[in-house]
Design a protein around this motif. Structure first.
Motif, PDB file in Angstrom:
ATOM      1  N   VAL A   1       0.849  -1.192   0.000  1.00  0.00           N
ATOM      2  CA  VAL A   1       0.000   0.000   0.000  1.00  0.00           C
ATOM      3  C   VAL A   1       0.882   1.238   0.000  1.00  0.00           C
ATOM      4  O   VAL A   1       2.082   1.168   0.252  1.00  0.00           O
ATOM      5  N   LYS A   2       0.286   2.373  -0.271  1.00  0.00           N
ATOM      6  CA  LYS A   2       1.044   3.621  -0.315  1.00  0.00           C
ATOM      7  C   LYS A   2       1.610   3.952   1.065  1.00  0.00           C
ATOM      8  O   LYS A   2       0.954   3.711   2.087  1.00  0.00           O
ATOM      9  N   PRO A   3       2.822   4.500   1.108  1.00  0.00           N
ATOM     10  CA  PRO A   3       3.438   4.822   2.401  1.00  0.00           C
ATOM     11  C   PRO A   3       2.571   5.713   3.282  1.00  0.00           C
ATOM     12  O   PRO A   3       2.577   5.577   4.506  1.00  0.00           O
ATOM     13  N   GLN A   4       1.816   6.599   2.659  1.00  0.00           N
ATOM     14  CA  GLN A   4       1.019   7.560   3.422  1.00  0.00           C
ATOM     15  C   GLN A   4      -0.098   6.905   4.235  1.00  0.00           C
ATOM     16  O   GLN A   4      -0.572   7.485   5.214  1.00  0.00           O
TER      17      GLN A   4
ATOM     18  N   VAL B   1      -1.541  -9.980  12.887  1.00  0.00           N
ATOM     19  CA  VAL B   1      -0.136 -10.300  12.611  1.00  0.00           C
ATOM     20  C   VAL B   1       0.528 -10.892  13.843  1.00  0.00           C
ATOM     21  O   VAL B   1       1.301 -11.854  13.747  1.00  0.00           O
ATOM     22  N   GLN B   2       0.219 -10.352  15.012  1.00  0.00           N
ATOM     23  CA  GLN B   2       0.817 -10.884  16.237  1.00  0.00           C
ATOM     24  C   GLN B   2       0.365 -12.325  16.496  1.00  0.00           C
ATOM     25  O   GLN B   2       1.151 -13.148  16.972  1.00  0.00           O
ATOM     26  N   ARG B   3      -0.873 -12.633  16.155  1.00  0.00           N
ATOM     27  CA  ARG B   3      -1.358 -14.011  16.332  1.00  0.00           C
ATOM     28  C   ARG B   3      -0.723 -14.959  15.321  1.00  0.00           C
ATOM     29  O   ARG B   3      -0.285 -16.055  15.664  1.00  0.00           O
ATOM     30  N   GLN B   4      -0.664 -14.542  14.067  1.00  0.00           N
ATOM     31  CA  GLN B   4      -0.240 -15.430  12.990  1.00  0.00           C
ATOM     32  C   GLN B   4       1.278 -15.509  12.850  1.00  0.00           C
ATOM     33  O   GLN B   4       1.811 -16.526  12.435  1.00  0.00           O
ATOM     34  N   GLN B   5       1.969 -14.411  13.168  1.00  0.00           N
ATOM     35  CA  GLN B   5       3.434 -14.334  13.061  1.00  0.00           C
ATOM     36  C   GLN B   5       3.939 -14.716  11.662  1.00  0.00           C
ATOM     37  O   GLN B   5       4.814 -15.579  11.504  1.00  0.00           O
ATOM     38  N   PRO B   6       3.430 -14.077  10.623  1.00  0.00           N
ATOM     39  CA  PRO B   6       3.917 -14.369   9.270  1.00  0.00           C
ATOM     40  C   PRO B   6       5.229 -13.635   8.996  1.00  0.00           C
ATOM     41  O   PRO B   6       5.635 -12.749   9.763  1.00  0.00           O
ATOM     42  N   LEU B   7       5.868 -13.997   7.911  1.00  0.00           N
ATOM     43  CA  LEU B   7       6.930 -13.162   7.367  1.00  0.00           C
ATOM     44  C   LEU B   7       6.259 -11.942   6.752  1.00  0.00           C
ATOM     45  O   LEU B   7       5.332 -12.080   5.948  1.00  0.00           O
ATOM     46  N   VAL B   8       6.708 -10.748   7.128  1.00  0.00           N
ATOM     47  CA  VAL B   8       6.133  -9.513   6.601  1.00  0.00           C
ATOM     48  C   VAL B   8       7.142  -8.870   5.658  1.00  0.00           C
ATOM     49  O   VAL B   8       8.296  -8.630   6.037  1.00  0.00           O
ATOM     50  N   ILE B   9       6.712  -8.616   4.437  1.00  0.00           N
ATOM     51  CA  ILE B   9       7.566  -7.979   3.432  1.00  0.00           C
ATOM     52  C   ILE B   9       6.923  -6.663   3.025  1.00  0.00           C
ATOM     53  O   ILE B   9       5.770  -6.636   2.587  1.00  0.00           O
ATOM     54  N   SER B  10       7.657  -5.582   3.183  1.00  0.00           N
ATOM     55  CA  SER B  10       7.153  -4.277   2.758  1.00  0.00           C
ATOM     56  C   SER B  10       7.819  -3.861   1.459  1.00  0.00           C
ATOM     57  O   SER B  10       9.049  -3.902   1.342  1.00  0.00           O
ATOM     58  N   ILE B  11       7.005  -3.460   0.485  1.00  0.00           N
ATOM     59  CA  ILE B  11       7.559  -2.917  -0.760  1.00  0.00           C
ATOM     60  C   ILE B  11       7.247  -1.426  -0.872  1.00  0.00           C
ATOM     61  O   ILE B  11       7.329  -0.844  -1.948  1.00  0.00           O
ATOM     62  N   ALA B  12       6.914  -0.816   0.266  1.00  0.00           N
ATOM     63  CA  ALA B  12       6.599   0.612   0.289  1.00  0.00           C
ATOM     64  C   ALA B  12       7.879   1.429   0.395  1.00  0.00           C
ATOM     65  O   ALA B  12       8.752   1.132   1.219  1.00  0.00           O
TER      66      ALA B  12
END
Length: 274
Positions: free
Chosen positions: A70-73, A86-97
């Motif tokens: 999503v857009k940085p803003q 996210v805290q429950r699932q604990q996935p790998l998080v990748i940001s392309i922002a």
């Protein structure tokens, strides 16, 4: 890649990565993309056959990998709304922002997440991207491999061990497509002054750049040697290169890249609120 992948955001870059993943053999059924409205998801669902959802939390609930596209803003609002999931699932998080550091995003997501920050570029949209990646200390080797596979779906991947080096990546590849477009623009204008039709000049300039890039990619020689191989003593190429050197082209490029990196640093502070 035996992972369930959720893309938060279904814009051009997300669509390109998803298309590349499917082309590389990833099953569409393992990929979900989200957007605020169904109307924004109709095209990507029909074209790529993936799952779609307008509920970010539902899409994250079973994800092994979450790609923040999503857009940085609006990233802060999106992340804070996803924090519990996210805290429950604990996935790998990748940001392309662009412009948001991994620590800031991790904090918005509740902290202690496996975070990869990626700096892609627009040629990823046509499968010829160059992406710089940084992983925080919570990312396992297996997760690094997943991130590599994901971004290699649209081009090459280079890892940096210090996040600050992504500013240099931004300068050398993230923003760099525009440098080459400027070069094409300038060459076309100059060729028109020399008498060529604009369309002819453009085709010749672009094809020459493509050929030169392919030669550089396939050769074991460095760019300086390849340049020298084109130059005959007293010839036309030597005269052109000599003029560029006298005009301090190298300094102009270095200064522009420094300005780009400086702006990347400033944007990170602005977007994080620090």
């Amino acid at each position: 890649m035996a992972n369930k992948i959720t893309f938060i955001g279904a814009g051009n870059m997300a669509s390109a990565i998803i298309g590349g993943l499917i082309d590389s053999g990833v099953a569409p059924s393992t990929i979900t993309a989200t957007a605020p409205n169904d109307s924004e998801l109709t095209s990507i669902k029909q074209r790529l056959g993936i799952n779609t959802d307008t509920d970010n939390n539902a899409a994250v609930a079973e994800a092994d990998v979450v790609v923040l596209a999503v857009k940085p803003q609006i990233m802060r609002n999106v992340c804070e709304a996803l924090r519990d999931s996210v805290q429950r699932q604990q996935p790998l998080v990748i940001s392309i922002a662009a412009g948001l550091d991994a620590g800031t995003i991790d904090q918005w997501l509740g902290g202690q997440n496996a975070m990869v920050r990626c700096m892609p570029n627009t040629p990823s949209l046509v499968g010829y991207g160059a992406s710089g990646l940084y992983a925080n200390a919570n990312v396992s080797d297996a997760q690094r491999d997943v991130a590599t596979q994901l971004m290699e779906a649209v081009g090459i991947v280079e890892w940096v061990e210090e996040e600050a080096l992504l500013d240099a990546v931004t300068a050398v590849s993230g923003s760099a497509p525009a440098y080459f477009f400027l070069m094409f623009e300038a060459m076309e204008e100059a060729a028109v002054k020399l008498g060529l039709p604009a369309a002819t000049a453009r085709r010749l300039a672009i094809q020459t750049a493509l050929g030169a890039a392919t030669m550089a990619q396939q050769s074991d020689k460095d760019p300086a040697t390849l340049k020298q191989n084109v130059m005959s003593p007293g010839g036309t190429t030597e005269r052109a290169i000599q003029h560029m050197e006298e005009a301090q082209l190298r300094t102009t490029i270095a200064d522009a890249m420094q300005a780009c990196a400086d702006r990347a640093q400033a944007m990170a502070k602005e977007l994080s609120g620090s």
